[in-house]
Design an enzyme around this catalytic site. Structure first.
Site, PDB file in Angstrom:
ATOM      1  N   CYS A 190       0.836  -1.208   0.000  1.00 15.94           N
ATOM      2  CA  CYS A 190       0.000   0.000   0.000  1.00 15.94           C
ATOM      3  C   CYS A 190       0.869   1.256   0.000  1.00 15.94           C
ATOM      4  CB  CYS A 190      -0.924  -0.011   1.218  1.00 15.94           C
ATOM      5  SG  CYS A 190      -1.936   1.471   1.328  1.00 15.94           S
ATOM      6  N   CYS A 224      -0.427   4.113   2.107  1.00 17.43           N
ATOM      7  CA  CYS A 224      -0.286   3.938   3.563  1.00 17.43           C
ATOM      8  C   CYS A 224       1.172   4.124   3.998  1.00 17.43           C
ATOM      9  CB  CYS A 224      -0.709   2.537   4.006  1.00 17.43           C
ATOM     10  SG  CYS A 224      -2.190   1.906   3.247  1.00 17.43           S
ATOM     11  N   ASP A 225       2.110   3.573   3.241  1.00 16.21           N
ATOM     12  CA  ASP A 225       3.480   3.440   3.747  1.00 16.21           C
ATOM     13  C   ASP A 225       4.543   4.243   2.980  1.00 16.21           C
ATOM     14  OD1 ASP A 225       2.543   1.630   5.646  1.00 16.21           O
ATOM     15  OD2 ASP A 225       2.699  -0.041   4.254  1.00 16.21           O
TER      16      ASP A 225
END
Ligand code: NAP
Length: 310
Positions: free
Chosen positions: A134, A137-138
């Site tokens: 992701c 997200c990261d």
């Protein structure tokens, strides 16, 4: 706790939420079960440019949030949890959600698909330590670093383009010469000054499990079998998705890749059980087609209940 419902919807991605809007507007007071990836894939993406009605695009999480509000406004009820067991052999169907048992006359399966992993032990050991599926997200954690993205489809191109916001360089590693990505996405990635492409390579190992961080990838060239060590700080996977349908075992038909088989778009082989979105669509897999099939599933639920005289 026992709970009896007319309809339960599994999943809160585009398909599940569209089904929830329609079912709620039909006064069915659907219970919508939100699993471990609430909002589905759209909630992990950034700008969605091809959902009709948004000439300047719309952020995926915003689109999902709006759909959720829209469903709630008409009376959809949301509950978090993981369905550990489903019994579809009798109507009402039974779903086990933690300690609760939910009975429902109809079921809409919109459980979507989750990111696919390579399956290497070193990859699994380093998830959250430089291995991710992701980018939104990261990606931030790798600001100023070099990043590798695996895959040759639209997901890989999208991840790579997004990661250029943080990384000094993004390398897309693909196992073939030809890319599966759409022309527009491929060209965007190819023309980006921070992105480079490496084809005909597969990842054999992710290093360094002992240090608990990604330092390099061991790559094998598929034509020559030569192996090389490719230094990188992170590996992002963009290699597709696996449908979330295992919980139904052989109560429903699945194709060899695990997608639920449906006829007439959304009918499963069990009367009263309908499937929509990415859990049954291996061909289109778009937000708009997921929404469309979610609508169809809810309309079929209405018809099914009506025919039973309810
Ligand atoms: P995809 O189109 O199935 O592509 C998956 C890619 O990963 C392929 O290039 C495949 O290689 C590679 N791959 C699969 N398993 C692998 C493995 N074990 N090791 C190495 N490589 C592997 O999946 P996707 O990119 O997630 O796209 C899915 C759908 O969503 C598509 O319809 C796409 O158009 C859509 N989508 C659209 C957008 C957008 O429009 N912005 C963004 C994301 C996704 P091969 O090519 O060799 O099979």
């Amino acid at each position: 706790m026992k709970d009896a419902r007319k309809t339960v919807i599994l999943g809160t991605g585009c398909a599940g939420l569209t089904a929830a809007i329609y079912a709620a507007r039909a006064n069915l007071q659907p219970l919508v079960i939100e699993g471990h990836e609430p909002g589905g894939q759209l909630s992990l993406t950034t700008l969605v440019e091809n959902f009709p009605g948004f000439p300047d695009g719309v952020q995926g999480p915003e689109l999902i949030d709006n759909m959720r509000k829209q469903a709630a406004r008409f009376g959809a009820e949301f509950r978090m949890g993981h369905v550990s067991h489903a019994d579809l052999s009798h109507n009402p169907f039974t779903l086990r959600l933690g300690a609760d048992e939910i009975r429902s006359e109809t079921l809409i399966i919109a459980s979507g698909a989750s990111a696919r992993w390579l399956g290497l032990p070193s990859e699994q050991a380093l998830i959250g330590h430089g291995v991710s599926s992701c980018a939104t997200c990261d990606g931030f954690f790798f600001s100023g670093k070099e990043i590798a993205v695996i895959g040759g489809g639209d997901s890989a191109m999208e991840e790579a383009l997004f990661l250029t916001r943080f990384a000094t360089k993004v390398t897309i590693l693909h196992r073939r010469e030809q890319f599966r990505a759409s022309k527009i996405m491929l060209e965007r990635a190819q023309n980006h000054p921070k992105i480079q492409m490496m084809t005909n390579v597969v990842v054999e190992d992710v290093m360094d499990v002992e240090k608990k961080e990604v330092t390099a990838l061991k790559l094998r060239h598929v034509m020559t079998d030569d192996t090389t060590i490719f230094p990188t700080s992170a590996m992002f996977l963009g290699i597709g998705h696996v449908p979330n349908a295992a919980m139904f075992g052989d109560q429903l038909d699945r194709d060899p890749d695990g997608y639920l088989r449906t006829r007439d778009y959304v009918f499963t082989k069990v009367p009263g059980v309908f499937a929509c979105g990415d859990v049954q669509d291996r061909r289109y897999r778009q937000a708009i087609t997921a929404a469309g099939s979610g609508c169809m599933a809810a309309l079929e639920v209405e018809k099914f209940l009506e025919e039973r005289g309810e």
